[in-house]
Design an enzyme around this catalytic site. Structure first.
Site, PDB file in Angstrom:
ATOM      1  N   ARG A  38       0.756  -1.003   0.107  1.00  0.00           N
ATOM      2  CA  ARG A  38       0.283  -0.209   0.220  1.00  0.00           C
ATOM      3  C   ARG A  38       1.113   1.563  -0.116  1.00  0.00           C
ATOM      4  O   ARG A  38       0.564   2.047  -0.724  1.00  0.00           O
ATOM      5  CB  ARG A  38      -1.045  -0.155   1.072  1.00  0.00           C
ATOM      6  CG  ARG A  38      -1.983  -1.002   1.277  1.00  0.00           C
ATOM      7  CD  ARG A  38      -2.859  -0.879   1.688  1.00  0.00           C
ATOM      8  NE  ARG A  38      -4.231  -1.677   1.781  1.00  0.00           N
ATOM      9  CZ  ARG A  38      -5.164  -2.248   2.344  1.00  0.00           C
ATOM     10  NH1 ARG A  38      -5.287  -1.589   3.739  1.00  0.00           N
ATOM     11  NH2 ARG A  38      -6.167  -2.995   2.171  1.00  0.00           N
ATOM     12  N   LYS A 200     -23.759 -14.775  -0.555  1.00  0.00           N
ATOM     13  CA  LYS A 200     -25.486 -14.355  -0.254  1.00  0.00           C
ATOM     14  C   LYS A 200     -25.788 -13.749  -1.196  1.00  0.00           C
ATOM     15  O   LYS A 200     -25.018 -12.703  -1.857  1.00  0.00           O
ATOM     16  CB  LYS A 200     -25.659 -13.738   0.780  1.00  0.00           C
ATOM     17  CG  LYS A 200     -25.068 -14.577   2.161  1.00  0.00           C
ATOM     18  CD  LYS A 200     -25.474 -13.573   3.670  1.00  0.00           C
ATOM     19  CE  LYS A 200     -25.165 -14.201   4.940  1.00  0.00           C
ATOM     20  NZ  LYS A 200     -24.811 -13.188   5.768  1.00  0.00           N
ATOM     21  N   GLY A 353     -11.168  -7.020  -3.156  1.00  0.00           N
ATOM     22  CA  GLY A 353     -11.823  -8.253  -2.329  1.00  0.00           C
ATOM     23  C   GLY A 353     -11.235 -10.036  -2.641  1.00  0.00           C
ATOM     24  O   GLY A 353     -10.162  -9.921  -3.433  1.00  0.00           O
ATOM     25  N   GLY A 376     -14.202  -2.803  -0.780  1.00  0.00           N
ATOM     26  CA  GLY A 376     -16.547  -2.879  -0.835  1.00  0.00           C
ATOM     27  C   GLY A 376     -16.199  -1.596  -1.360  1.00  0.00           C
ATOM     28  O   GLY A 376     -17.335  -0.591  -1.647  1.00  0.00           O
TER      29      GLY A 376
END
Ligand code: AMP
Length: 395
Positions: A38, A200, A353, A376
């Site tokens: 990062r 999900k 992700g 996200g």
């Protein structure tokens, strides 16, 4: 989405430039950096600001200190690593507000780099407190956001402070994210294929809605496929299913059939009686899964069906694994999809992700057009949401 200036469009020469970076690095127990990816990713923006003789003020969060000073989460070790990578002194401010920081900033010379202490040592950061935002804004003449992983958060340093700084824009990292994600939502090239997986249906509902507006084909994998298959009348054994979402899944299936977007679901599966490394597994003959078995990955027929569906695609976006990719051999479907994307001539975008880890694991990251750095944030972007950290930069 409105227009956002790049750091290159702003006169930052000799000015105090506040850059919100994402230095939320994995750390070792001794306070040194375990993985500097990062920090390296932020270097182009930092070095550009230095080359313009700006006074560079860097700020980030690290971990979850929950609004209190907790030196377990100090950014000091990150500052040392940054100094090593820049081959230049990095002045560590030991705080991110107050007299001490003021005097550090006042004494900066052109080209100096200051790193503020962890912003989340103050609860006002995550609360997007106005007074705290104004304090941060006073430190600088120009505000630059280069922390894509946090642009979906309305915090003081990611959104609030921008209102109080006259000149604002994005760094090279955020710019690359927006340049690659924006066409997927606003102006995809066709045929446009969307691949969605993960646990999900409920987590991916918004992205299904948004991307199905323009998608020519949507390929579903992962446990969410079983909710769709059960809703379609197939036997799914003891696979993970959201029973309270069956009606919703039925609605989505019928909406797709009325709409011209093709919805593809797995036509075979890798199944086992339990989820365990080394467990005996088998391939089903069709969509159905017998009682006592659970679907843990997509099967070979599904992989070739999906390969065919992607053959002519001009744009592909992928979010979510095709199976329990953390456990072998149920990682195969996900790794195969990663390879399909690598072989594709399409503009390929991966929404961070798990899918981002999969392309790395498959060794094909370099052959993907864009792998998002924010799981996200990129999912929310693909849902068509307005992200506070980007809206704050609009002019
Ligand atoms: P998400 O965060 O919604 O993208 O879901 C990712 C998680 O879904 C991963 O941890 C996978 O292990 C899990 N997953 C994918 N396929 C299955 C499956 N067939 N059964 C159970 N979990 C799954």
């Amino acid at each position: 989405m409105g227009k956002i200036k790049s750091i290159k469009d702003i006169d930052i020469k000799s000015k105090r430039v506040f850059i919100r970076v994402d230095f939320n690095c994995p750390m070792k127990d001794d306070g040194t950096v375990a993985d500097d990816n990062r920090i390296r990713a932020a270097l182009p923006t930092i070095q550009y600001a230095m080359s313009q003789d700006a006074k560079v003020i860097l700020a980030s969060h690290l971990g979850r200190p929950k609004g209190k000073v907790d030196l377990k989460y100090t950014l000091q070790g990150v500052g040392e690593k940054l100094a090593e990578l820049l081959n230049k002194e990095v002045i560590f401010a030991h705080d991110c507000r107050g007299e001490g920081v003021w005097s550090v900033v006042e004494n900066m010379r052109q080209g100096d780099v200051v790193l503020l202490e962890n912003l989340r040592f103050y609860k006002e950061e995550e609360a997007n407190d106005k007074a705290f935002s104004m304090e941060l804004a006073k430190l600088c003449d120009v505000y630059i956001s280069d922390a894509f992983g946090t642009v979906h958060r309305a915090h003081a340093s990611t959104a609030g402070m921008a209102e109080f700084v006259k000149d604002k824009g994005c760094g090279f990292l955020v710019q690359k994210e927006v340049d690659n994600l924006r066409p997927v939502v606003e102006s995809p090239t066709h045929p446009f294929a969307v691949i969605l997986g993960g646990a999900k249906v409920s987590d991916k509902m918004a992205v299904i809605e948004e991307l199905s507006r323009n998608a020519d084909v949507m390929l579903i994998g992962g446990a969410m496929a079983y909710t769709f298959l059960k809703a379609g009348g197939f036997n799914v054994g003891k696979s993970l299913v959201e029973d309270d979402k069956l009606e919703l899944a039925k609605k989505i299936i019928s909406r797709f059939s009325n709409k011209g977007t093709k919805l593809l679901l797995p036509v075979d599966h890798i199944v086992a009686s339990e989820l365990k490394e080394g467990v005996k597994w088998e391939v089903t003959g069709d969509e159905n899964i017998s009682d006592g078995m659970m679907g843990l990955d997509i099967g070979p027929k599904t992989i070739s069906l999906y390969k065919d569906a992607l053959k002519n695609a001009e744009m592909v976006v992928w979010n979510g694994p095709m199976g329990v990719f953390e456990t072998k051999p149920f990682d195969n479907g996900t790794l195969e999809v990663a390879r399909l994307l690598a072989e594709s001539k399409a503009h390929t975008v991966i929404g961070g992700g798990d899918s981002a880890s999969a392309v790395k694991k498959a060794g094909v990251k370099d052959r993907i057009t864009h792998v998002s750095t924010g799981g996200g944030a990129s999912l929310e972007y693909l849902e068509g949401k307005k992200l506070p950290g980007l809206v704050a930069l609009e002019y």
